[in-house]
Structures are given as structure tokens and as C-alpha cells.
Design a protein around this motif. Structure first.
Motif, short mmCIF file in Angstrom:
data_model
loop_
_atom_site.label_atom_id
_atom_site.label_comp_id
_atom_site.label_asym_id
_atom_site.label_seq_id
_atom_site.Cartn_x
_atom_site.Cartn_y
_atom_site.Cartn_z
N GLU A 135 28.79 71.47 40.16
CA GLU A 135 29.24 70.32 39.37
C GLU A 135 29.51 69.08 40.21
O GLU A 135 29.64 67.99 39.67
CB GLU A 135 30.52 70.68 38.60
N GLU A 164 32.25 68.56 41.71
CA GLU A 164 33.66 68.27 41.47
C GLU A 164 34.53 69.37 42.06
O GLU A 164 34.17 70.54 42.01
CB GLU A 164 33.95 68.19 39.96
N LYS A 213 36.39 67.17 35.09
CA LYS A 213 35.75 65.88 35.41
C LYS A 213 36.63 64.72 34.98
O LYS A 213 36.72 63.70 35.69
CB LYS A 213 34.38 65.81 34.74
N ASN A 229 38.17 62.08 37.67
CA ASN A 229 37.75 60.70 37.48
C ASN A 229 38.95 59.78 37.30
O ASN A 229 39.06 58.72 37.96
CB ASN A 229 36.82 60.60 36.27
#
Length: 446
Positions: free
Chosen positions: A265, A267, A335, A339
Motif C-alpha cells: 500500500e 503506507e 490512508k 494523510n
């Protein structure tokens, strides 16, 4: 040569003004398209204002620390070609002037109210109706109550009350016979006396300062946070419930999948999104914690929007919001968490990123604290503090008997508003979070 007027853009429905914190360009500097010209701060978030054209800065209309309304011209940029109108994406808050006879009668009052606009934040009424600082100040000058203001029919965007609307209301009110106004006062006055307690203000004692002490001015955000915390304590009846959760399964599962997850991913998988998922599920089970209080009414929120308290490099705090958290899977929550946290620390959040939260989570464990008593983020009614995960000896119950083993455990500290959340509901909610964490599937695929 042409001139372009750079205006303060619209930054969200509830943001009507901003304070200039610094100019990044001087008069005479060349400016590129989308290059930042100045930095601004609102009561929600700090951001930059980029140029919509290429050219040379020829005029600055405001100075640092000036308060500017949405739609006002900040600066003038000289460009090649014909004159360029100001951006039509902005919207001035002050509407067209009323008819001449109204202006002559009420100009003095309006001018007095306008001088106070910079010191007054845009306001939402008890029914979440927006009022501009100008309208609020006119109402204050004329002694118009919030109930009266809410009853005025607005002609502005989305039914907002404009300057024309309130001036027309004042004109009609003054023309009304005095005999009609008198009985209204007789009815309202006793009610106000009953519903508004006369709470004495506590005067702060002066601080004794010696010659060796250092005086540090609070930052703008620090002042806002300080006021917000005091307002919350004066609004909500804070009470806490604490519970300890065994997160050994989560610890071992994350250790097993985090490297694969990051490669796939791009992440990092932290504990925060795992806890957010459990909290969103618990809020779905106990929706009466996903509420706000409006006077003597309870507003039950349709969406579960989780606020995530984030520490900033300067020591301040901001709370970006994960919208519809209960509808996201673990990858989506991860995410969102990463973020929002990254943009918070780099000062890139937008006003919409920190609005509409319905419940807040704060991770006091990241600083080593095992528990805390967090202050509710108004107008919400609950906030959950996540304590540090500790490796501790614990009693483990099995079918063959009890034994002592090494487990990973943490405290969950739940602060809630006792005006509307009783101890049973507050305790059941935090226990539901614990149950979701302890029932983690060690074989879960992600």
C-alpha cells in the motif's frame, strides 16, 4: 498592462474572515502562477493564498495582523494584457446597500458595527444558522435577541440574513406602535430571568513577575486552544470512565503484517487506524454518543466523523477529521490517518479537513502516558484517550485454569458530557471498544 485584484478566497462554509500572518512577496516582486503571495490564519487552520495570475505585485491592501473578510481585495498584481476581474470563486459577505432612506436613518449604527467586525468571529445560531460578523454586531447594537435574529427571513445565499435584511427588520420594528412592543417585554423578561443563571465571573489574580522571569507571548493558535478548552469546561459536565484492554492479539498481528502492508500500500500501518476502526464500530452500536447538544435539544448525528487529535511541531494541537469512518475498511482508515497527520504537521490542512467532527480520539500513549482525562472537543459530547501499550504480567483465564503470562495491555480513558450521557452509557461504550479490540482476529487478512 492590466491589473488583477487578488481576493481572500472562500475557505469553507463556516469561515468568514482570516488574519494575515505574513507577506511572502514584497511590492515589486515577480509572481508566478499559483505561487504563494501571503500566509493567513483562521480560527480553523493556517494556509497560504496563491496567485491566480503571473505578474508583478504593485500594491498590498493590508498589513500583517490585519483581519480580512472573505472576498476582500488583498493585493493588486500587474499583468500583461487587459484588465482581469477579481476571481468569481470568492464571495463577499456584505451585500448591496439598502434603499437611501434606510441608509440615512441607520448609517451611524452600521458604521459603528463595522468597526467591531474584525474583533468578532462569524457565528452560528443555536440552530446552526450562519450569521456574518456585521449582522451579529448590528444585532448587538440594536439589542436584538438570538431568538429574534433566528426568526428574521434571510434573502442571502442558503437563506442567510444579510445586512439589508436586518436593517429592514430594524426599520419595521421602530415603526411599529409602542403599545405593541410593551407587552412583548413583559412576557420575555421573566423567562430570561429563569433560564439565564447569573453566574459570577471569577477574576484572575495578577501574576507576580520577577526580573529574572521570561515572558513568552502566546501564539494565535495557542490563544484559540486555551479559550476553546475553557469554554468546553464551562459548557459540559465532564466525567470519566476507565477500562483496561488486552491488545496482545493486535500487537502480534500488526507485527506480522506491517511490512507486507507497507510494501503493498505504500503506507505505514500504525495502531491508530486499528483503534479508530473499533471506536467507529462502538459508536455505531451506541449512537447516543455520536450527538451534540443544542439548548434543550439533542442532535443525533447521521455520520460518524472521527476527530484525530494531532500534535504539531510547535507544541500546539489540531484535530483533523476522518469523515464517515464507519464506512471505511482498515486500508481506507489507514490512508486517511496518515494523510491527515502528515498534512497537519506540514501546515497543509484545509478548513474542511477539521470540520464536522462528531467524536474525538486522542493518543496520549504516544507521549508515554498510560491514561488521561481529556477535555471534550465542543460541540461533541465525548472524547477517548488511548494510553500507552505496556508489556505487563496478567492473569489469563483458560479452561484448564488460571495462570500468569506476559500480555500487552493499555488503558482507555473516556471523558463524556454528563448532561446527556449517563455513567451506564459512557461505561458501556468504552467497554464495547475494549471488546472489539480483544476480539481481534489474529488470522485477519488485509
Amino acid at each position: 498592462m492590466a491589473k488583477f485584484e487578488l481576493t481572500l478566497p472562500k475557505m469553507g462554509e463556516s469561515v468568514a474572515e482570516a488574519t494575515i500572518t505574513s507577506w511572502l512577496k514584497e511590492v515589486g516582486d515577480t509572481i508566478e502562477l499559483d505561487e504563494a503571495v501571503l500566509e493567513i490564519a483562521t480560527d480553523k487552520v493556517d494556509s497560504e493564498v496563491p496567485s491566480e495570475v503571473e505578474g508583478v505585485l504593485v500594491e498590498r491592501r493590508f498589513e500583517v495582523d490585519d483581519v480580512v473578510q472573505v472576498g476582500q481585495v488583498l493585493a493588486v498584481i500587474e499583468t500583461e494584457g487587459d484588465d482581469i476581474p477579481a476571481s468569481d470563486t470568492t464571495e463577499a459577505l456584505v451585500d448591496d446597500a439598502p434603499e437611501e432612506e434606510v441608509v440615512n436613518e441607520l448609517t451611524q449604527r452600521v458604521e459603528k458595527a463595522q468597526t467591531e467586525v474584525s474583533a468578532t468571529a462569524p457565528t452560528l445560531s443555536s440552530n446552526e444558522r450562519f450569521y456574518s460578523p456585521l449582522v451579529k454586531n448590528i444585532a448587538k447594537q440594536e439589542g436584538i435577541s438570538q431568538q429574534e435574529l433566528d426568526a428574521i427571513s434571510g434573502t442571502g445565499k442558503e437563506g442567510r440574513v444579510t445586512k439589508n435584511d436586518i436593517l429592514a427588520y430594524i426599520e419595521n420594528k421602530e415603526k411599529a406602535p409602542a403599545k405593541e412592543a410593551a407587552p412583548k417585554k413583559e412576557v420575555v423578561a421573566p423567562v430570561a430571568a429563569k433560564t439565564t443563571p447569573n453566574t459570577p465571573k471569577v477574576e484572575q489574580k495578577p501574576v507576580v513577575i520577577s526580573g529574572e522571569d521570561e515572558i513568552i507571548e502566546m501564539t494565535r493558535m495557542g490563544k484559540l486552544i486555551s479559550q476553546h478548552m475553557m469554554d468546553s469546561l464551562q459548557t459540559s459536565a465532564h466525567v470519566q470512565s476507565f477500562i483496561e484492554a488486552d491488545v496482545t492479539k493486535i500487537w502480534n498481528w500488526r507485527k506480522k503484517v506491517k511490512d507486507t502492508f507497507e510494501k503493498r500500500e505504500g503506507e505505514k500501518l500504525t495502531f491508530t487506524p486499528i483503534f479508530m476502526e473499533a471506536i467507529a464500530k462502538a459508536l455505531r452500536d451506541y449512537p447516543m454518543l455520536n450527538i451534540s447538544v443544542d439548548g434543550d435539544k439533542i442532535i443525533k448525528k447521521k455520520h460518524i466523523n472521527l476527530g484525530m487529535a494531532t500534535a504539531l511541531p510547535d507544541g500546539n494541537l489540531i484535530v483533523p477529521v476522518i469523515k464517515n469512518a464507519d464506512q471505511l475498511n482498515l486500508v481506507g482508515i489507514t490512508k486517511q490517518v496518515n494523510n491527515l497527520a502528515n498534512r497537519a504537521r506540514t501546515n497543509q490542512l484545509k478548513p474542511d479537513d477539521i470540520k464536522d467532527g462528531t467524536y474525538t480520539v486522542t493518543n496520549v500513549g504516544s507521549f508515554g502516558s498510560i491514561m488521561g482525562t481529556p477535555i471534550i472537543n465542543q460541540p461533541q459530547v465525548g472524547i477517548l484517550a488511548l494510553g500507552a501499550i505496556r508489556k505487563v504480567p496478567a492473569v489469563i483465564e483458560t479452561a484448564e485454569g488460571d495462570f500468569i503470562g506476559i500480555r500487552y495491555r493499555m488503558f482507555l480513558s473516556h471523558s463524556y458530557d454528563h448532561r446527556v450521557v449517563n455513567g451506564a452509557l459512557g461505561g458501556l461504550f468504552v467497554k464495547a471498544v475494549k471488546d472489539y479490540l480483544e476480539a481481534w482476529d489474529s488470522n485477519r487478512e488485509i
